[in-house]
Design an enzyme around this catalytic site. Structure first.
Site, PDB file in Angstrom:
ATOM      1  N   TYR A 213       0.815  -1.209   0.000  1.00 47.35           N
ATOM      2  CA  TYR A 213       0.000   0.000   0.000  1.00 47.35           C
ATOM      3  C   TYR A 213       0.854   1.267   0.000  1.00 47.35           C
ATOM      4  CZ  TYR A 213      -4.513  -2.273   0.925  1.00 47.35           C
ATOM      5  OH  TYR A 213      -5.664  -2.993   0.838  1.00 47.35           O
TER       6      TYR A 213
ATOM      7  N   LYS B  28       3.833 -15.492   3.068  1.00 42.96           N
ATOM      8  CA  LYS B  28       4.063 -16.277   1.851  1.00 42.96           C
ATOM      9  C   LYS B  28       5.568 -16.517   1.775  1.00 42.96           C
ATOM     10  CE  LYS B  28       2.644 -18.152  -2.048  1.00 42.96           C
ATOM     11  NZ  LYS B  28       1.780 -19.360  -2.097  1.00 42.96           N
TER      12      LYS B  28
ATOM     13  N   ASP C 176      -2.120 -18.763   1.291  1.00 43.50           N
ATOM     14  CA  ASP C 176      -3.099 -19.524   0.502  1.00 43.50           C
ATOM     15  C   ASP C 176      -3.763 -20.601   1.364  1.00 43.50           C
ATOM     16  OD1 ASP C 176      -0.624 -20.793   0.579  1.00 43.50           O
ATOM     17  OD2 ASP C 176      -0.619 -21.409  -1.528  1.00 43.50           O
TER      18      ASP C 176
ATOM     19  N   ASP D  64      -6.052  -7.338   4.423  1.00 42.96           N
ATOM     20  CA  ASP D  64      -7.210  -6.745   3.757  1.00 42.96           C
ATOM     21  C   ASP D  64      -8.084  -7.853   3.176  1.00 42.96           C
ATOM     22  OD1 ASP D  64      -8.836  -4.731   2.561  1.00 42.96           O
ATOM     23  OD2 ASP D  64      -7.839  -5.139   0.655  1.00 42.96           O
TER      24      ASP D  64
ATOM     25  N   ASP E  19     -11.970  -9.576   4.793  1.00 46.84           N
ATOM     26  CA  ASP E  19     -13.255  -9.635   4.078  1.00 46.84           C
ATOM     27  C   ASP E  19     -13.735 -11.084   4.000  1.00 46.84           C
ATOM     28  OD1 ASP E  19     -13.127  -6.878   3.573  1.00 46.84           O
ATOM     29  OD2 ASP E  19     -13.931  -7.113   1.547  1.00 46.84           O
TER      30      ASP E  19
END
Ligand code: IPM
Ligand code: MG
Length: 357
Positions: free
Chosen positions: A141, A191, A223, A247, A251
């Site tokens: 970001y 990751k 993942d 983020d 959700d």
């Protein structure tokens, strides 16, 4: 206590839900003998329309001098042009960066009566209680360089994923502290099989673990974590991860408990000042129709009471009032397909429960 609270309603359903959050805070002030002074300021698309700037200087100044900030949402189709130089989201990101709010807490807890609102089987989700701790001022970001250029007739875009060890350490440490006060399990999501930043993240988490012998640290690849969130969500206690993964996963996690509209968040830093906002967006499709679920904003107000004002009892009173209203059958349209109530009616139902306590 006396406190100045800045309200940043923003775009779409933001003003509707922040209004209910404010009424709840006013009810708390009245019943517990506090005085909250509210100051409303523009952010996001409305600020672009008013001042040409998604985060006007006057908004930023008001936030810096406040005890806490309650925010609605930013963005909407009106400002979505990918060519645009100024975008509503820059207001939110600029605010997080300027106030150095490096940690975003997103609790995902099932309210028993809402088990049927979840698209997942009740036995999978009935006891879900996860705290997502998302790094908020680093990663993709904010990394530099970021650019879009044209070379040899082709377009090329760059975003940069970067983290320093101290940026990782402060948020991971906070997550350990929070896990210690809960069930004592911390899942660090990365990751590390691909990314250098993730390998650093993992090392720092491992180093911090030495100071928290009673917390069980586990590492999980993002993942696999995304899958496990759906397949076995009750395994999670506290989950800590970098900005972008957080983020996306938050959700995803919201689906477990029935609706994105239910979930609050707190963005905090070193001091007591924080920004509190529902995790849902501006929902332009329903904006102005008075049907948005205000619970995400109201539970954000509860987090504001807890983290910025240290009013734990008041925070719990609000959370219990929300549970009670749900138990009494209050449902906005996102939670039921028959007999739903409006944004304002939900706010009133919750305030009524608050008064009965
Ligand atoms: C969130 C939102 C923001 C983010 C957007 C609006 C910039 O999705 O708070 O989760 O990506 O951080
Ligand atoms: Mg998001």
């Amino acid at each position: 206590m006396e406190a100045k609270i800045v309200l940043l309603p923003g775009d779409g359903v933001g003003p509707e839900v922040v209004n209910e959050g404010r009424k709840v805070l006013e009810a708390v002030a009245a019943s517990h003998g506090h005085r909250f002074d509210f100051e409303e300021q523009p952010i996001g698309g409305v600020a672009i329309d008013e001042a040409g700037d998604p985060l006007p200087e006057s908004t930023l100044e008001a936030c810096h001098s406040a005890a806490a900030v309650l925010l609605g949402a930013v963005g909407g189709p009106k400002w979505d042009d990918p060519q645009a130089e100024v975008r509503p989201e820059q207001g939110l990101l600029g605010l997080r960066q300027s106030l150095q709010l490096y940690a975003n807490l997103r609790p995902v807890r099932m309210i028993p009566e809402l088990v049927d609102a979840s698209p997942l089987r009740p036995e999978l989700v009935h006891e879900v209680d996860i705290l997502i701790v998302r790094e908020l001022t680093g990663g993709l970001y904010f990394g530099q360089p970021r650019l879009l250029e044209r070379i040899d007739g082709r377009r090329r875009a760059v975003d940069t994923l970067e983290y320093t060890d101290d940026e990782i350490r402060r948020v991971v440490r906070l997550a350990f502290q929070l896990a210690k006060r809960r069930r004592g399990i911390l899942t660090s999501v990365d990751k590390a099989n691909v990314l250098e930043t993730s390998r650093l993240w993992r090392q720092v988490a491992q180093e911090e673990a030495e100071s928290f012998p009673r917390v069980r640290l586990e590492h999980q690849l993002v993942d696999a974590a995304a899958m496990r969130l759906i397949a076995d969500p009750r395994q999670f206690d506290v989950l800590v991860t970098e900005n972008m993964f957080g983020d996306i996963l938050s959700d995803e996690a919201s689906v477990l408990v029935g609706s994105l509209g239910m979930l609050p968040s707190a963005s905090i830093g070193e001091g007591s000042l924080g920004v509190y906002e529902p995790i849902h967006g501006s929902a332009p499709d329903i904006a102005g129709s008075g049907i948005a679920n205000p619970i995400g904003a109201i539970l954000s107000a509860a987090m504001l009471l807890r983290h910025s004002l240290e009013l734990e009892l008041e925070a719990e009173a609000v959370e219990q009032a929300v549970q009670q209203a749900i138990a009494d059958g209050a449902r906005t349209a996102d939670l039921t397909n028959r007999g739903s109530i409006s944004t304002e009616e939900m706010g009133e139902a919750i305030i009524e429960c608050l008064k009965q306590r």
